[in-house]
Design an enzyme around this catalytic site. Structure first.
Site, mmCIF file in Angstrom:
data_model
loop_
_atom_site.group_PDB
_atom_site.id
_atom_site.type_symbol
_atom_site.label_atom_id
_atom_site.label_comp_id
_atom_site.label_asym_id
_atom_site.label_seq_id
_atom_site.Cartn_x
_atom_site.Cartn_y
_atom_site.Cartn_z
ATOM 1 N N THR A 131 0.586 -1.191 -0.016
ATOM 2 C CA THR A 131 0.042 -0.015 0.030
ATOM 3 C C THR A 131 0.902 1.103 0.016
ATOM 4 O O THR A 131 1.926 1.448 0.564
ATOM 5 C CB THR A 131 -0.959 0.021 1.311
ATOM 6 N N ASP A 132 0.164 2.507 -0.458
ATOM 7 C CA ASP A 132 1.009 3.561 -0.327
ATOM 8 C C ASP A 132 0.830 4.239 0.934
ATOM 9 O O ASP A 132 1.825 4.974 1.158
ATOM 10 C CB ASP A 132 0.435 4.622 -1.504
ATOM 11 N N GLU A 133 0.149 3.607 1.889
ATOM 12 C CA GLU A 133 0.355 4.201 3.464
ATOM 13 C C GLU A 133 1.622 3.813 4.015
ATOM 14 O O GLU A 133 1.955 4.668 4.855
ATOM 15 C CB GLU A 133 -0.694 3.411 3.960
ATOM 16 N N TYR A 156 -1.903 -0.349 10.848
ATOM 17 C CA TYR A 156 -1.877 -1.111 9.680
ATOM 18 C C TYR A 156 -0.555 -0.706 8.616
ATOM 19 O O TYR A 156 -0.233 -1.704 8.370
ATOM 20 C CB TYR A 156 -3.461 -0.570 8.904
ATOM 21 N N LYS A 160 2.149 -3.263 7.234
ATOM 22 C CA LYS A 160 2.381 -3.430 5.790
ATOM 23 C C LYS A 160 3.888 -2.843 5.621
ATOM 24 O O LYS A 160 4.559 -3.710 4.824
ATOM 25 C CB LYS A 160 1.485 -2.432 5.094
ATOM 26 N N PRO A 211 -21.136 9.098 8.290
ATOM 27 C CA PRO A 211 -20.203 9.407 9.221
ATOM 28 C C PRO A 211 -18.962 9.831 8.387
ATOM 29 O O PRO A 211 -18.143 9.272 7.954
ATOM 30 C CB PRO A 211 -20.046 8.400 10.161
ATOM 31 N N ASN A 256 -12.453 13.868 0.994
ATOM 32 C CA ASN A 256 -13.367 12.748 1.219
ATOM 33 C C ASN A 256 -14.655 13.432 1.206
ATOM 34 O O ASN A 256 -15.976 12.867 0.821
ATOM 35 C CB ASN A 256 -13.253 12.595 2.817
HETATM 36 P P1 NAD Z 1 -9.656 -7.308 1.991
HETATM 37 O O1 NAD Z 1 -9.615 -7.034 3.439
HETATM 38 O O2 NAD Z 1 -10.880 -7.089 1.209
HETATM 39 O O3 NAD Z 1 -9.252 -8.772 1.735
HETATM 40 C C1 NAD Z 1 -8.070 -9.615 2.404
HETATM 41 C C2 NAD Z 1 -8.449 -11.093 2.272
HETATM 42 O O4 NAD Z 1 -7.185 -11.499 2.843
HETATM 43 C C3 NAD Z 1 -9.864 -11.494 2.731
HETATM 44 O O5 NAD Z 1 -10.348 -12.527 1.862
HETATM 45 C C4 NAD Z 1 -9.288 -12.504 4.017
HETATM 46 O O6 NAD Z 1 -10.290 -13.525 4.302
HETATM 47 C C5 NAD Z 1 -7.903 -12.761 3.624
HETATM 48 N N1 NAD Z 1 -7.041 -12.999 4.922
HETATM 49 C C6 NAD Z 1 -7.040 -11.982 6.067
HETATM 50 N N2 NAD Z 1 -6.150 -12.736 7.041
HETATM 51 C C7 NAD Z 1 -5.951 -13.840 6.650
HETATM 52 C C8 NAD Z 1 -5.084 -14.703 6.990
HETATM 53 N N3 NAD Z 1 -4.485 -14.908 8.134
HETATM 54 N N4 NAD Z 1 -4.839 -15.720 6.411
HETATM 55 C C9 NAD Z 1 -5.215 -15.944 4.886
HETATM 56 N N5 NAD Z 1 -6.224 -15.190 4.306
HETATM 57 C C10 NAD Z 1 -6.132 -13.943 5.173
HETATM 58 O O7 NAD Z 1 -8.306 -6.516 1.496
HETATM 59 P P2 NAD Z 1 -8.117 -5.678 -0.081
HETATM 60 O O8 NAD Z 1 -8.649 -4.554 0.265
HETATM 61 O O9 NAD Z 1 -8.464 -6.556 -1.058
HETATM 62 O O10 NAD Z 1 -6.449 -5.738 -0.097
HETATM 63 C C11 NAD Z 1 -5.799 -6.553 -0.521
HETATM 64 C C12 NAD Z 1 -4.286 -6.186 -0.218
HETATM 65 O O11 NAD Z 1 -4.077 -5.041 -0.753
HETATM 66 C C13 NAD Z 1 -3.934 -5.967 1.032
HETATM 67 O O12 NAD Z 1 -2.417 -6.737 1.122
HETATM 68 C C14 NAD Z 1 -3.709 -4.635 1.252
HETATM 69 O O13 NAD Z 1 -2.685 -4.157 2.139
HETATM 70 C C15 NAD Z 1 -3.643 -4.265 -0.218
HETATM 71 N N6 NAD Z 1 -4.097 -2.697 -0.601
HETATM 72 C C16 NAD Z 1 -5.331 -2.530 -0.669
HETATM 73 C C17 NAD Z 1 -5.648 -1.395 -0.939
HETATM 74 C C18 NAD Z 1 -7.150 -0.725 -1.082
HETATM 75 O O14 NAD Z 1 -7.314 0.263 -1.207
HETATM 76 N N7 NAD Z 1 -8.155 -1.774 -0.617
HETATM 77 C C19 NAD Z 1 -4.827 -0.483 -1.510
HETATM 78 C C20 NAD Z 1 -3.567 -0.877 -1.753
HETATM 79 C C21 NAD Z 1 -2.891 -1.993 -1.294
HETATM 80 O O1 DAU Z 2 -4.044 3.997 0.533
HETATM 81 C C1 DAU Z 2 -4.531 2.533 0.320
HETATM 82 C C2 DAU Z 2 -5.077 2.152 1.582
HETATM 83 O O2 DAU Z 2 -6.692 2.510 1.445
HETATM 84 C C3 DAU Z 2 -5.013 0.485 1.736
HETATM 85 O O3 DAU Z 2 -3.883 0.119 1.890
HETATM 86 C C4 DAU Z 2 -6.169 0.025 2.804
HETATM 87 O O4 DAU Z 2 -6.181 -1.081 2.783
HETATM 88 C C5 DAU Z 2 -7.667 0.881 2.586
HETATM 89 O O5 DAU Z 2 -8.463 0.437 3.623
HETATM 90 C C6 DAU Z 2 -7.339 2.372 2.377
HETATM 91 O O6 DAU Z 2 -7.250 3.094 3.685
HETATM 92 P P1 DAU Z 2 -7.960 4.279 3.867
HETATM 93 O O7 DAU Z 2 -7.847 4.173 5.175
HETATM 94 O O8 DAU Z 2 -7.379 5.221 3.056
HETATM 95 O O9 DAU Z 2 -9.360 3.802 3.481
HETATM 96 P P2 DAU Z 2 -10.977 4.079 3.938
HETATM 97 O O10 DAU Z 2 -11.804 3.761 3.124
HETATM 98 O O11 DAU Z 2 -10.990 3.623 5.648
HETATM 99 O O12 DAU Z 2 -10.961 5.671 4.302
HETATM 100 C C7 DAU Z 2 -10.809 6.640 3.157
HETATM 101 C C8 DAU Z 2 -11.070 7.926 3.774
HETATM 102 O O13 DAU Z 2 -12.440 8.275 4.483
HETATM 103 C C9 DAU Z 2 -10.130 8.303 5.236
HETATM 104 O O14 DAU Z 2 -9.477 9.389 5.103
HETATM 105 C C10 DAU Z 2 -10.970 8.062 6.320
HETATM 106 C C11 DAU Z 2 -12.328 8.525 5.506
HETATM 107 N N1 DAU Z 2 -13.566 7.924 6.331
HETATM 108 C C12 DAU Z 2 -13.641 6.419 6.343
HETATM 109 C C13 DAU Z 2 -14.671 6.070 6.752
HETATM 110 C C14 DAU Z 2 -14.845 4.438 6.909
HETATM 111 C C15 DAU Z 2 -14.760 8.688 6.730
HETATM 112 O O15 DAU Z 2 -14.539 10.304 6.628
HETATM 113 N N2 DAU Z 2 -15.701 8.156 7.075
HETATM 114 C C16 DAU Z 2 -15.743 6.695 7.464
HETATM 115 O O16 DAU Z 2 -16.766 6.357 7.794
#
Ligand code: NAD
Ligand code: DAU
Length: 352
Positions: A131-133, A156, A160, A211, A256
């Site tokens: 992730t970029d985080e 988190y 990562k 929220p 947001n």
């Molecule tokens: P998600 O939470 O939707 O899915 C995660 C999956 O991992 C689920 O299917 C869960 O069952 C599985 N999992 C969790 N713990 C496990 C374990 N102990 N053993 C086996 N499986 C397990 O996540 P996502 O949003 O699809 O993200 C996938 C990957 O991409 C992550 O590594 C996340 O850090 C990265 N990522 C996500 C985003 C985003 O915006 N969602 C952006 C950049 C990178």
């Molecule tokens: O940047 C990549 C990351 O983006 C991934 O690595 C993470 O897995 C993914 O969850 C996401 O993280 P964020 O924290 O940016 O995503 P989230 O959707 O939780 O929140 C997006 C923005 O919205 C953040 O600034 C918090 C805000 N937010 C979120 C929720 C859930 C709100 O204002 N209200 C809310 O209820």
């Protein structure tokens, strides 16, 4: 079969899009989905491909070494694309240890399995999806890129970042061939409705309060999930990728609150509600602890080396996303039933 690839976390949001793409595009690959099926993992996400002959699922918890060993012995893979993770920042603030276990210990377990695999398959490839985080938070200027120093600020992102460091350390110490990509915020179908966009869609539909943390001024850089899956596919297949890092993003920054306005207005139209009515649901709530202000990616390296470009505008992607959630309310109801309601109420009560 030409290649056997283990994809971890394939029942989650991004993983399910990647599995669908790989299974359909490469019928001569054997794709093994390993996933523990946590609250975020749902095999229903893969209903359309589950019976294809080049796809298998195994329920594996990556914190469990024996389960990993068994699946490596069963399938003798050529590479792994690792997505399984605890992925939600708010949950990492509540329960950091779950993030250490899956994101750090789980990743190191997989790296150990990969190193053993090198004995018979010296070209075994470990592709780590991150992730970029890990780069921390930006002020108004500048972009994250491949050389940005690590500065994670939430449990988190710290977990990562740690996993990224382990991957590079295994590359250096054991000559494990690896690739890392760090992507910005994804959106699209099958995203668990705890994340901003699906949560807002779900609550607008139910006419419930929306929220928004703090003043809603935090900025994220949004990418259509299938464009992320396409980037992973292209990076995985490029001979130029080995040992490299790629930052992935669609140059699509939004505050947001502006996203919430877009969703409200578009859903008023789709649901035939008076314009402006959903905006009245917006509630500014207590900010996320340590909330990163801004993420933004410079994808030049990816564009120049691999030739990747996003396929959709944000307007198109958001429209497709809203339509998908409106047409798949049963999926939303199923994944949000049970424990999720308790989790959300607790999150929400803690903020108002
Ligand atoms: P998600 O939470 O939707 O899915 C995660 C999956 O991992 C689920 O299917 C869960 O069952 C599985 N999992 C969790 N713990 C496990 C374990 N102990 N053993 C086996 N499986 C397990 O996540 P996502 O949003 O699809 O993200 C996938 C990957 O991409 C992550 O590594 C996340 O850090 C990265 N990522 C996500 C985003 C985003 O915006 N969602 C952006 C950049 C990178
Ligand atoms: O940047 C990549 C990351 O983006 C991934 O690595 C993470 O897995 C993914 O969850 C996401 O993280 P964020 O924290 O940016 O995503 P989230 O959707 O939780 O929140 C997006 C923005 O919205 C953040 O600034 C918090 C805000 N937010 C979120 C929720 C859930 C709100 O204002 N209200 C809310 O209820």
């Amino acid at each position: 079969m030409k290649k056997t690839i283990i994809i971890t976390g394939g029942a989650g949001f991004i993983g399910s899009h990647l599995i669908r793409r790989m299974v359909n595009q490469y019928p001569d690959y054997l794709i093994i989905n390993i996933d523990a099926l946590t609250y975020a993992g749902n095999l229903e996400n893969l209903k359309d491909i589950e019976n294809l002959p080049n796809y298998h699922f195994r329920k594996v918890d990556i914190t469990n070494w024996q389960q990993i060993k068994d699946v490596f012995i069963e399938f003798n893979p050529d590479s792994i694309i690792h997505l399984a993770a605890e992925s939600h920042v708010d949950r990492s603030i509540e329960n950091p240890m779950a993030f250490v276990m899956t994101n750090v210990v789980g990743t190191v377990n997989l790296l150990n399995a990969a190193v053993q695999q090198l004995k018979t398959k010296p070209d075994f490839l470990f592709y780590h999806v991150s992730t970029d985080e890990v780069f921390g938070s930006l002020d108004d200027g500048g972009y994250f890129h491949e050389k940005t120093p690590y500065d994670p600020k939430s449990p988190y992102s710290a977990s990562k970042a740690s996993s990224d460091h382990f991957v590079r350390a295994y590359g250096n110490t054991y000559q494990l061939p690896f690739i890392i990509s760090n992507c910005s915020n994804n959106y699209g179908p099958y995203q668990f409705p705890e994340k901003l966009i699906p949560l807002m869609i779900y609550r607008i539909l139910k006419n419930e309060s929306l929220p928004v943390y703090g003043k809603g001024e935090n900025i994220r850089d949004w990418l259509w999930v299938e464009d992320h899956a396409a980037a992973i596919d292209l990076i995985f297949h490029s001979p130029k990728s080995l040992g490299q890092t790629f930052t992935i993003g669609g140059k699509n920054e939004w505050k947001n609150i502006d996203i919430v306005y877009l969703l409200c207005d578009s859903m008023d139209q789709k649901l035939n509600r008076p314009q402006g009515s959903s905006r009245q649901l917006i509630t500014f709530v207590k900010d996320r602890a340590g909330h990163d202000l801004r993420y933004a990616i410079d994808p030049t390296h990816l564009e120049n080396t691999i030739g990747w470009k996003p396929s959709l505008t944000f307007e198109e992607g958001l429209n497709k996303t809203i339509d998908w959630y409106l047409q798949n309310q049963e999926w939303v109801n199923r994944v949000t039933s049970g424990e999720y309601q308790k989790y959300f109420e607790k999150q929400y009560q803690g903020r108002v």
